[in-house]
Motif scaffolding. Structure first.
Motif, PDB file in Angstrom:
ATOM      1  N   ALA A   1       0.831  -1.210   0.000  1.00 32.17           N
ATOM      2  CA  ALA A   1       0.000   0.000   0.000  1.00 32.17           C
ATOM      3  C   ALA A   1       0.866   1.260   0.000  1.00 32.17           C
ATOM      4  O   ALA A   1       0.579   2.230  -0.714  1.00 32.17           O
ATOM      5  CB  ALA A   1      -0.925  -0.008   1.212  1.00 32.17           C
ATOM      6  N   THR A   2       1.943   1.254   0.802  1.00 27.95           N
ATOM      7  CA  THR A   2       2.818   2.418   0.835  1.00 27.95           C
ATOM      8  C   THR A   2       3.589   2.568  -0.477  1.00 27.95           C
ATOM      9  O   THR A   2       3.843   3.687  -0.935  1.00 27.95           O
ATOM     10  CB  THR A   2       3.805   2.320   2.007  1.00 27.95           C
ATOM     11  OG1 THR A   2       4.529   1.084   1.926  1.00 27.95           O
ATOM     12  CG2 THR A   2       3.073   2.370   3.334  1.00 27.95           C
ATOM     13  N   LEU A   3       3.956   1.453  -1.096  1.00 23.26           N
ATOM     14  CA  LEU A   3       4.606   1.522  -2.405  1.00 23.26           C
ATOM     15  C   LEU A   3       3.653   2.092  -3.452  1.00 23.26           C
ATOM     16  O   LEU A   3       4.073   2.825  -4.354  1.00 23.26           O
ATOM     17  CB  LEU A   3       5.083   0.127  -2.830  1.00 23.26           C
ATOM     18  CG  LEU A   3       6.210  -0.483  -1.996  1.00 23.26           C
ATOM     19  CD1 LEU A   3       6.536  -1.892  -2.494  1.00 23.26           C
ATOM     20  CD2 LEU A   3       7.464   0.395  -2.045  1.00 23.26           C
ATOM     21  N   THR A   4       2.367   1.767  -3.325  1.00 26.59           N
ATOM     22  CA  THR A   4       1.377   2.314  -4.248  1.00 26.59           C
ATOM     23  C   THR A   4       1.289   3.827  -4.115  1.00 26.59           C
ATOM     24  O   THR A   4       1.210   4.548  -5.115  1.00 26.59           O
ATOM     25  CB  THR A   4      -0.005   1.683  -3.982  1.00 26.59           C
ATOM     26  OG1 THR A   4       0.093   0.256  -4.097  1.00 26.59           O
ATOM     27  CG2 THR A   4      -1.034   2.194  -4.980  1.00 26.59           C
ATOM     28  N   VAL A   5       1.305   4.316  -2.886  1.00 25.15           N
ATOM     29  CA  VAL A   5       1.275   5.768  -2.666  1.00 25.15           C
ATOM     30  C   VAL A   5       2.513   6.427  -3.275  1.00 25.15           C
ATOM     31  O   VAL A   5       2.427   7.476  -3.922  1.00 25.15           O
ATOM     32  CB  VAL A   5       1.184   6.085  -1.167  1.00 25.15           C
ATOM     33  CG1 VAL A   5       1.420   7.560  -0.902  1.00 25.15           C
ATOM     34  CG2 VAL A   5      -0.178   5.691  -0.626  1.00 25.15           C
ATOM     35  N   ALA A   6       3.671   5.813  -3.067  1.00 22.04           N
ATOM     36  CA  ALA A   6       4.905   6.364  -3.629  1.00 22.04           C
ATOM     37  C   ALA A   6       4.835   6.414  -5.151  1.00 22.04           C
ATOM     38  O   ALA A   6       5.218   7.417  -5.775  1.00 22.04           O
ATOM     39  CB  ALA A   6       6.100   5.526  -3.171  1.00 22.04           C
ATOM     40  N   ALA A   7       4.327   5.339  -5.767  1.00 20.68           N
ATOM     41  CA  ALA A   7       4.220   5.294  -7.226  1.00 20.68           C
ATOM     42  C   ALA A   7       3.211   6.311  -7.736  1.00 20.68           C
ATOM     43  O   ALA A   7       3.431   6.968  -8.770  1.00 20.68           O
ATOM     44  CB  ALA A   7       3.829   3.884  -7.672  1.00 20.68           C
ATOM     45  N   ALA A   8       2.090   6.484  -7.031  1.00 19.89           N
ATOM     46  CA  ALA A   8       1.083   7.458  -7.437  1.00 19.89           C
ATOM     47  C   ALA A   8       1.624   8.883  -7.322  1.00 19.89           C
ATOM     48  O   ALA A   8       1.299   9.754  -8.141  1.00 19.89           O
ATOM     49  CB  ALA A   8      -0.182   7.302  -6.596  1.00 19.89           C
ATOM     50  N   THR A   9       2.454   9.128  -6.324  1.00 16.02           N
ATOM     51  CA  THR A   9       3.081  10.445  -6.174  1.00 16.02           C
ATOM     52  C   THR A   9       4.039  10.709  -7.322  1.00 16.02           C
ATOM     53  O   THR A   9       4.067  11.799  -7.902  1.00 16.02           O
ATOM     54  CB  THR A   9       3.836  10.521  -4.837  1.00 16.02           C
ATOM     55  OG1 THR A   9       2.946  10.207  -3.771  1.00 16.02           O
ATOM     56  CG2 THR A   9       4.417  11.908  -4.620  1.00 16.02           C
ATOM     57  N   TRP A  10       4.826   9.700  -7.684  1.00 14.37           N
ATOM     58  CA  TRP A  10       5.764   9.831  -8.801  1.00 14.37           C
ATOM     59  C   TRP A  10       4.999  10.068 -10.105  1.00 14.37           C
ATOM     60  O   TRP A  10       5.483  10.780 -10.991  1.00 14.37           O
ATOM     61  CB  TRP A  10       6.627   8.578  -8.898  1.00 14.37           C
ATOM     62  CG  TRP A  10       7.942   8.812  -9.586  1.00 14.37           C
ATOM     63  CD1 TRP A  10       8.301   8.432 -10.831  1.00 14.37           C
ATOM     64  CD2 TRP A  10       9.076   9.487  -9.036  1.00 14.37           C
ATOM     65  NE1 TRP A  10       9.582   8.821 -11.110  1.00 14.37           N
ATOM     66  CE2 TRP A  10      10.089   9.474 -10.023  1.00 14.37           C
ATOM     67  CE3 TRP A  10       9.331  10.104  -7.803  1.00 14.37           C
ATOM     68  CZ2 TRP A  10      11.340  10.051  -9.824  1.00 14.37           C
ATOM     69  CZ3 TRP A  10      10.575  10.689  -7.607  1.00 14.37           C
ATOM     70  CH2 TRP A  10      11.563  10.647  -8.602  1.00 14.37           C
ATOM     71  N   LEU A  11       3.818   9.497 -10.206  1.00 14.49           N
ATOM     72  CA  LEU A  11       2.969   9.717 -11.384  1.00 14.49           C
ATOM     73  C   LEU A  11       2.637  11.206 -11.520  1.00 14.49           C
ATOM     74  O   LEU A  11       2.767  11.787 -12.606  1.00 14.49           O
ATOM     75  CB  LEU A  11       1.684   8.904 -11.243  1.00 14.49           C
ATOM     76  CG  LEU A  11       0.634   9.078 -12.337  1.00 14.49           C
ATOM     77  CD1 LEU A  11       1.004   8.255 -13.554  1.00 14.49           C
ATOM     78  CD2 LEU A  11      -0.743   8.661 -11.828  1.00 14.49           C
ATOM     79  N   VAL A  12       2.192  11.813 -10.432  1.00 17.08           N
ATOM     80  CA  VAL A  12       1.855  13.243 -10.466  1.00 17.08           C
ATOM     81  C   VAL A  12       3.092  14.082 -10.769  1.00 17.08           C
ATOM     82  O   VAL A  12       3.039  15.039 -11.555  1.00 17.08           O
ATOM     83  CB  VAL A  12       1.229  13.677  -9.126  1.00 17.08           C
ATOM     84  CG1 VAL A  12       1.010  15.185  -9.100  1.00 17.08           C
ATOM     85  CG2 VAL A  12      -0.094  12.953  -8.895  1.00 17.08           C
ATOM     86  N   LEU A  13       4.225  13.720 -10.171  1.00 20.01           N
ATOM     87  CA  LEU A  13       5.447  14.481 -10.396  1.00 20.01           C
ATOM     88  C   LEU A  13       5.916  14.400 -11.848  1.00 20.01           C
ATOM     89  O   LEU A  13       6.638  15.286 -12.317  1.00 20.01           O
ATOM     90  CB  LEU A  13       6.555  13.981  -9.463  1.00 20.01           C
ATOM     91  CG  LEU A  13       6.316  14.236  -7.974  1.00 20.01           C
ATOM     92  CD1 LEU A  13       7.393  13.557  -7.138  1.00 20.01           C
ATOM     93  CD2 LEU A  13       6.282  15.728  -7.682  1.00 20.01           C
ATOM     94  N   GLY A  14       5.492  13.370 -12.552  1.00 21.56           N
ATOM     95  CA  GLY A  14       5.849  13.249 -13.959  1.00 21.56           C
ATOM     96  C   GLY A  14       5.105  14.214 -14.855  1.00 21.56           C
ATOM     97  O   GLY A  14       5.439  14.357 -16.034  1.00 21.56           O
ATOM     98  N   THR A  15       4.098  14.897 -14.312  1.00 23.65           N
ATOM     99  CA  THR A  15       3.304  15.820 -15.127  1.00 23.65           C
ATOM    100  C   THR A  15       3.794  17.258 -15.020  1.00 23.65           C
ATOM    101  O   THR A  15       3.156  18.162 -15.553  1.00 23.65           O
ATOM    102  CB  THR A  15       1.820  15.769 -14.703  1.00 23.65           C
ATOM    103  OG1 THR A  15       1.683  16.238 -13.355  1.00 23.65           O
ATOM    104  CG2 THR A  15       1.286  14.349 -14.802  1.00 23.65           C
ATOM    105  N   ARG A  16       4.895  17.481 -14.286  1.00 23.75           N
ATOM    106  CA  ARG A  16       5.477  18.812 -14.216  1.00 23.75           C
ATOM    107  C   ARG A  16       6.957  18.688 -13.951  1.00 23.75           C
ATOM    108  O   ARG A  16       7.458  17.654 -13.550  1.00 23.75           O
ATOM    109  CB  ARG A  16       4.776  19.650 -13.139  1.00 23.75           C
ATOM    110  CG  ARG A  16       5.467  19.832 -11.817  1.00 23.75           C
ATOM    111  CD  ARG A  16       5.579  18.614 -10.964  1.00 23.75           C
ATOM    112  NE  ARG A  16       6.350  18.870  -9.756  1.00 23.75           N
ATOM    113  CZ  ARG A  16       7.657  18.656  -9.632  1.00 23.75           C
ATOM    114  NH1 ARG A  16       8.356  18.222 -10.648  1.00 23.75           N
ATOM    115  NH2 ARG A  16       8.275  18.866  -8.491  1.00 23.75           N
TER     116      ARG A  16
END
Length: 329
Positions: free
Chosen positions: A275-290
């Motif tokens: 679950a924590t890895l999922t949060v980290a990956a989702a955060t990296w997803l957002v960071l990829g948009t800027r």
């Protein structure tokens, strides 16, 4: 003798350590709960009314609970080093100072929430709130890690605004999934102690709702992956979407297996770490948009390799393909 100034490479290593430490304390906290050690130290901030440390009479449960409390100090040391390095870094980076400062403040906040869970005798709603502090800190640690790979200039979008909104919505849904997961846990057998009460919600009903939200998250992630490819988003954004999707699939498989096998502690622990890895990956997803652009008159040396790879896929403020930035000189 004056110590050398930290570089972005030093900060990056500390940031990665902060991400790992904040994920590790989630896993060890899960071990406390899954081994029934939630009240291994029956009070807080002391372990017992007479001692700050666990003693032999408390047995293995006391050792496990006390060990998790000690890991908080390890996390505190790591994030304190992040803050000190950010404060000494030249030129001054307000973003790095703020992010590392939030991580430092998060340690006592998490400790206090942990104390409240003990003092409430593992009330499932308090336990859930205690858990939700951790993914917030994981997000901050991941953002801090990304900022150490960029200069401290203003942020510019690398995808159209609706696509960035989709990525942010995916991260928000990830948090909904995690919170509903705490309610599922609060209705099940892993109370952390034999005397701890449950939240009274029907486990089958809340588990079905949790699965429904997970399906929504997977759908949003697939939508983000398709949108990234359709808009020629940077390669790192597309990789982040793919990693997030694979993580969600793995989490889903573990979740279904644990549900239909009676929630064995080992699988629940794996699911918690995932679950924590999922949060980290989702955060990296957002960071990829800027990306953070170099301030005027400076060269983004740390991020130049990234810029060469992603330059062809960036979009300008009007949503049209942007040309790779030219280096000064």
């Amino acid at each position: 003798m004056q110590l050398p100034r930290p570089t972005l490479t030093h900060l990056r290593g500390l940031a990665i350590a902060a991400v790992i430490a904040n994920i590790a304390i989630v896993v060890t906290g899960g071990a406390v709960r899954l081994t029934g050690s939630g009240l291994g130290c029956p009070t807080w901030p002391r372990c017992t009314e007479q001692s700050f440390v666990a003693h032999q009479e408390l047995g293995i449960n006391g050792a496990i609970e006390f060990g998790n409390r000690m890991l908080t100090f390890v996390v505190g040391i790591v994030v304190a080093l992040c803050w000190l390095a950010a404060m000494r870094y030249q030129p001054h980076r307000r973003d790095l100072r703020w992010l590392s400062g939030i991580l430092v403040l998060g340690v006592p906040a998490q400790a206090v929430m942990g104390g409240l869970t003990v003092l409430s005798h593992l009330d499932p709603w308090v336990v859930g709130l205690h858990f939700m502090v951790s993914p917030v800190l994981v997000v901050v640690a991941v953002v801090f890690a990304r900022h150490t790979r960029e200069t401290g200039g203003p942020a510019t979008r690398t995808v159209p605004a609706p696509v960035r909104g989709l990525a942010i919505g995916t991260l928000a849904t990830t948090f909904v999934v995690m919170y509903v997961g705490t309610i599922v846990t609060g209705s099940g057998p892993h109370a952390g102690d034999l005397t701890a009460r449950r939240n009274g919600i029907d486990p089958a009903t809340i588990s079905q709702f949790h699965a429904d939200v997970v399906f929504l998250l997977v759908g949003l992630t697939i939508g983000a992956l398709v949108a990234f490819r359709a808009t020629s988003a940077p390669a790192r954004a597309q990789r982040a979407a793919l990693v997030l999707l694979l993580t969600e699939i793995g989490q889903g498989l573990v979740g279904f297996v644990q549900y239909f096998t009676g929630l064995p502690a080992v699988l629940v622990g794996i699911h918690l770490g995932g679950a924590t890895l999922t949060v980290a990956a989702a955060t990296w997803l957002v960071l990829g948009t800027r990306r953070l652009t170099a301030p005027a008159g400076t060269t983004d040396v740390e991020n130049s390799a990234d810029a060469q790879v992603e330059g062809a896929g960036r979009l300008d403020q009007f949503g049209s393909p942007a040309q790779p930035a030219r280096q000064p000189g």
